[in-house]
Design a protein around this motif. Structure first.
Motif, short mmCIF file in Angstrom:
data_model
loop_
_atom_site.label_atom_id
_atom_site.label_comp_id
_atom_site.label_asym_id
_atom_site.label_seq_id
_atom_site.Cartn_x
_atom_site.Cartn_y
_atom_site.Cartn_z
N GLY A 197 0.77 -1.24 0.00
CA GLY A 197 0.00 0.00 0.00
C GLY A 197 0.80 1.28 0.00
O GLY A 197 0.30 2.33 0.43
N LYS A 198 2.04 1.26 -0.52
CA LYS A 198 2.85 2.49 -0.54
C LYS A 198 2.21 3.56 -1.42
O LYS A 198 1.99 4.69 -0.98
N THR A 199 1.90 3.21 -2.67
CA THR A 199 1.28 4.18 -3.57
C THR A 199 -0.12 4.55 -3.08
O THR A 199 -0.54 5.71 -3.18
N THR A 200 -0.83 3.58 -2.50
CA THR A 200 -2.16 3.85 -1.92
C THR A 200 -2.06 4.92 -0.83
O THR A 200 -2.87 5.85 -0.78
N PHE A 201 -1.05 4.79 0.04
CA PHE A 201 -0.88 5.77 1.11
C PHE A 201 -0.60 7.17 0.54
O PHE A 201 -1.15 8.17 1.02
N LEU A 202 0.22 7.23 -0.51
CA LEU A 202 0.49 8.53 -1.13
C LEU A 202 -0.81 9.12 -1.69
O LEU A 202 -1.06 10.33 -1.57
N ASN A 203 -1.65 8.28 -2.29
CA ASN A 203 -2.92 8.76 -2.83
C ASN A 203 -3.88 9.21 -1.72
O ASN A 203 -4.68 10.12 -1.92
N GLU A 251 2.36 17.15 -3.22
CA GLU A 251 2.58 17.13 -4.67
C GLU A 251 3.16 15.77 -5.06
O GLU A 251 4.10 15.30 -4.43
N TYR A 252 2.57 15.16 -6.09
CA TYR A 252 2.95 13.79 -6.47
C TYR A 252 3.85 13.77 -7.71
O TYR A 252 3.65 14.53 -8.66
N PHE A 253 4.86 12.90 -7.65
CA PHE A 253 5.74 12.64 -8.80
C PHE A 253 5.70 11.14 -9.09
O PHE A 253 5.76 10.34 -8.16
N PRO A 254 5.57 10.74 -10.38
CA PRO A 254 5.69 11.54 -11.60
C PRO A 254 4.39 12.24 -11.99
O PRO A 254 3.31 11.74 -11.73
N PHE A 255 4.54 13.39 -12.60
CA PHE A 255 3.38 14.11 -13.13
C PHE A 255 2.84 13.38 -14.36
O PHE A 255 3.58 12.73 -15.09
N HIS A 256 1.52 13.53 -14.55
CA HIS A 256 0.92 12.98 -15.77
C HIS A 256 1.07 14.00 -16.90
O HIS A 256 0.73 15.17 -16.74
N VAL A 257 1.60 13.55 -18.03
CA VAL A 257 1.79 14.43 -19.20
C VAL A 257 0.81 14.00 -20.28
O VAL A 257 0.89 12.88 -20.80
N ASP A 258 -0.13 14.87 -20.61
CA ASP A 258 -1.16 14.53 -21.61
C ASP A 258 -0.59 14.50 -23.02
O ASP A 258 -0.81 13.55 -23.77
N ASP A 259 0.16 15.54 -23.37
CA ASP A 259 0.67 15.67 -24.75
C ASP A 259 2.19 15.58 -24.73
O ASP A 259 2.88 16.59 -24.54
N LYS A 260 2.71 14.39 -24.91
CA LYS A 260 4.17 14.20 -24.84
C LYS A 260 4.87 14.76 -26.07
O LYS A 260 6.09 14.86 -26.09
N GLY A 261 4.10 15.12 -27.09
CA GLY A 261 4.70 15.74 -28.27
C GLY A 261 4.91 17.23 -28.12
O GLY A 261 5.51 17.88 -28.99
N ALA A 262 4.43 17.79 -26.99
CA ALA A 262 4.55 19.24 -26.77
C ALA A 262 5.98 19.61 -26.41
O ALA A 262 6.79 18.76 -26.02
N ARG A 296 5.37 22.82 -0.40
CA ARG A 296 4.82 21.53 -0.77
C ARG A 296 5.63 20.43 -0.09
O ARG A 296 6.85 20.52 0.02
N PHE A 297 4.93 19.39 0.36
CA PHE A 297 5.61 18.18 0.80
C PHE A 297 5.51 17.20 -0.36
O PHE A 297 4.41 16.89 -0.83
N LEU A 298 6.66 16.73 -0.85
CA LEU A 298 6.71 16.05 -2.15
C LEU A 298 6.63 14.53 -1.98
O LEU A 298 7.32 13.95 -1.14
N LEU A 299 5.79 13.92 -2.78
CA LEU A 299 5.58 12.47 -2.76
C LEU A 299 6.19 11.89 -4.03
O LEU A 299 5.60 11.96 -5.11
N ILE A 300 7.41 11.35 -3.91
CA ILE A 300 8.20 10.95 -5.09
C ILE A 300 8.14 9.42 -5.22
O ILE A 300 8.73 8.70 -4.44
N ASP A 301 7.40 8.96 -6.23
CA ASP A 301 7.08 7.53 -6.35
C ASP A 301 7.99 6.87 -7.40
O ASP A 301 7.81 7.05 -8.60
N GLU A 302 8.97 6.12 -6.92
CA GLU A 302 9.88 5.31 -7.75
C GLU A 302 10.47 6.08 -8.93
O GLU A 302 10.22 5.76 -10.09
N PRO A 303 11.28 7.10 -8.66
CA PRO A 303 11.85 7.91 -9.74
C PRO A 303 12.97 7.20 -10.49
O PRO A 303 13.37 7.65 -11.57
N THR A 304 13.50 6.11 -9.94
CA THR A 304 14.70 5.49 -10.52
C THR A 304 14.41 4.45 -11.59
O THR A 304 15.33 4.00 -12.26
#
Length: 492
Positions: free
Chosen positions: A43-49, A68-79, A137-145
């Motif tokens: 439940g790690k990601t669940t707790f962040l949510n 604030e959650y990482f990674p951000f969702h990017v709608d248009d990756k071609g931008a 902001r307290f940052l919630l960084i979910d598996e950046p590696t």
């Protein structure tokens, strides 16, 4: 500095009878650098949510900071990358952004390229730079590696070490050691916080587990000894009671006062033994609740009649006009455990796929015997779905063995009955690993097998590979795993 307080938190997903969290309480300091660890599916990601307010729960979470959650969702990756950063941080100040990119050793040129033209590592660094531009902001960084090469992991680790005020979910031991000052761990029955890095936490946990196991063993012996003593006391008490009536044939008078006194002493001793026994049982019930099981895994490599299994002879791989690797030469020999290393985009995965007979545009020759049996673990888990029994049948593996391996990798019996598409990212990766461990093969080819996999399972897999020594060609960015397992390293 502010306090994030979690009080009596209880949560279960809608339609589920199993609580992910039950009456959990603890406090965090918003200035800490927290490493967040726990086995897959805990439940790690669940707790962040839950911190982000995405689900309803019982209990209370209070904080004077926003999350604030990482990674951000990017709608248009071609931008354009700069436009994506501006969406994440609307009031972005250019020089501050360039400063953060510089700390991550990333040129500001990336801002004027489309986001999808950046490598995985570059995308991660850009989003981290944007993340740390957000104030209060307290940052919630979910598996950046995940998918970051060794060099990029080191850079990101150095960057996070210079920051504070975050929870970092990662299963990379050396990465956590480098950049956190507290560990938040989800155990079997509770959540606990400990000061220090991952290695300090793991050593303390190992000592606590050993102490509890020794205490448990002692209490088992004490309970048995007290139980035996209670039986003997009960027997003696019966004998004393019988002697009250005396022996009719003897003609002697019985001192009933003395016998009554003796019976009372026996009764008192029996009560003392019973109380000590109950106390030992209660003390025993408090032990072993958070000891993690890590059963021994097995693998079944096939013997091969030749010493050389694979040879890459002047192999170059290209996509259109882009050459991703050039003039690669190496051999895989019996008993090798070869780590294929290199920066993101250097052709590691493409080379593994080529050896597995996928249609990869190349020049040069990848030679192997047609009789060579290969077991392959892919990076990609996105196509996994359906029941485990159907998956086992489609892969031609023994379902009982497959399920047994997943159980040893900490998937519960209830989890094994669910649709694979509902599994966590780490549990899906375990499905691919369990499939490979169920296969008999001459050569095992694993492409980033540890992505999302929890630390204890990583250690299980290390022990397995060292014990059975299969021939293995792998790509993995966990530096500790590579140092422990690889007999050879090939740099692209």
């Amino acid at each position: 500095m502010s306090i994030i307080s979690v009080t009596n938190l209880t949560f279960a997903y809608e339609g589920s009878y199993d609580n992910i969290f039950e009456h959990v309480s603890f406090q965090l300091d918003s200035d800490w650098k927290l490493g967040f660890t726990g086995r897959n599916g805990r439940g790690k990601t669940t707790f962040l949510n839950l911190l982000l307010g995405k689900y309803e729960y019982s209990g209370h979470i209070s904080a004077n900071v926003s999350f604030e959650y990482f990674p951000f969702h990017v709608d248009d990756k071609g931008a354009m990358t700069m436009d994506i950063v501006a969406e994440i941080v609307p009031d972005v100040v250019q020089w501050q952004l360039i400063r953060e990119l510089s700390l991550l050793q990333l040129s500001d040129d990336v801002l004027y390229r489309s986001f999808d033209s950046l490598s995985n590592g570059e995308q991660t660094k850009v989003m981290l730079a944007a993340l740390f531009l957000k104030d209060n902001r307290f940052l919630l960084i979910d598996e950046p590696t995940n998918h970051l090469d060794l060099h990029a992991r080191k850079l990101v680790g150095e960057y996070l070490r210079s920051k504070s005020g975050f929870i970092l979910v990662s299963h990379d031991r050396s990465f956590l050691d480098h950049c956190v000052d507290h560990i938040l761990s989800i155990n079997k029955t509770n959540i606990e916080i400990q000061k220090g890095n991952f290695s300090a936490w793991w050593e303390n946990k190992r000592r606590q587990d050993q102490y509890e196991l020794a205490s448990n063993e002692k209490l088992i012996k004490d309970i048995k000894r007290l139980s035996d003593s209670a039986k003997r006391t009960g027997k003696w008490s019966d004998e004393v009671e019988k002697s009250k009536n005396g022996t009719r044939n003897s003609g002697s008078k019985v001192d009933k006062g003395y016998i009554g006194h003796k019976a009372a002493k026996m009764m008192k001793r029996s009560k003392n033994i019973e109380q000590r026994q109950q106390s030992a049982i209660q003390e025993k019930s408090r032990l072993l609740k958070n000891i993690e099981t890590a059963d021994r895994l097995q693998i079944h490599p096939l013997p091969y009649h030749k010493n050389e299994l694979v040879e890459c002879d002047h192999v170059s791989i290209f996509y259109g006009s882009n050459v991703v690797c050039k003039d690669v030469n190496f051999r895989v020999e019996k008993g090798d455990r070869i780590a294929l290393c290199g920066a993101n985009g250097s052709g590691k995965s493409s080379l593994l796929k080529l050896i597995c007979d996928e249609d990869i545009p190349h020049t040069g020759v990848a030679r192997k015997d047609q009789q060579l049996k290969i077991s392959y673990v892919s990076q990609d888990t996105s196509n996994l779905g359906g029941q485990l029994s159907d998956y086992a049948a489609s892969q031609g593996i023994d379902e009982s063995l497959f399920r047994a391996i997943l159980s040893k990798l900490d998937l519960s019996r209830l989890q094994l009955e669910k649709d694979i598409s509902t599994f966590s990212a780490g549990q899906k990766k375990k499905v691919l690993l369990a499939k490979s461990l169920s296969e008999q093969a001459h050569l095992y080819i694993w492409d980033e097998p540890l992505n999302y996999i929890d630390v204890i399972s990583r250690m299980q897999i290390e022990e397995l590979l060292l014990e059975y020594a299969p021939t293995l060609l792998f790509v993995e960015h966990d530096s500790e795993f590579c140092a422990n397992i690889a007999t050879k390293v090939i740099e692209l």
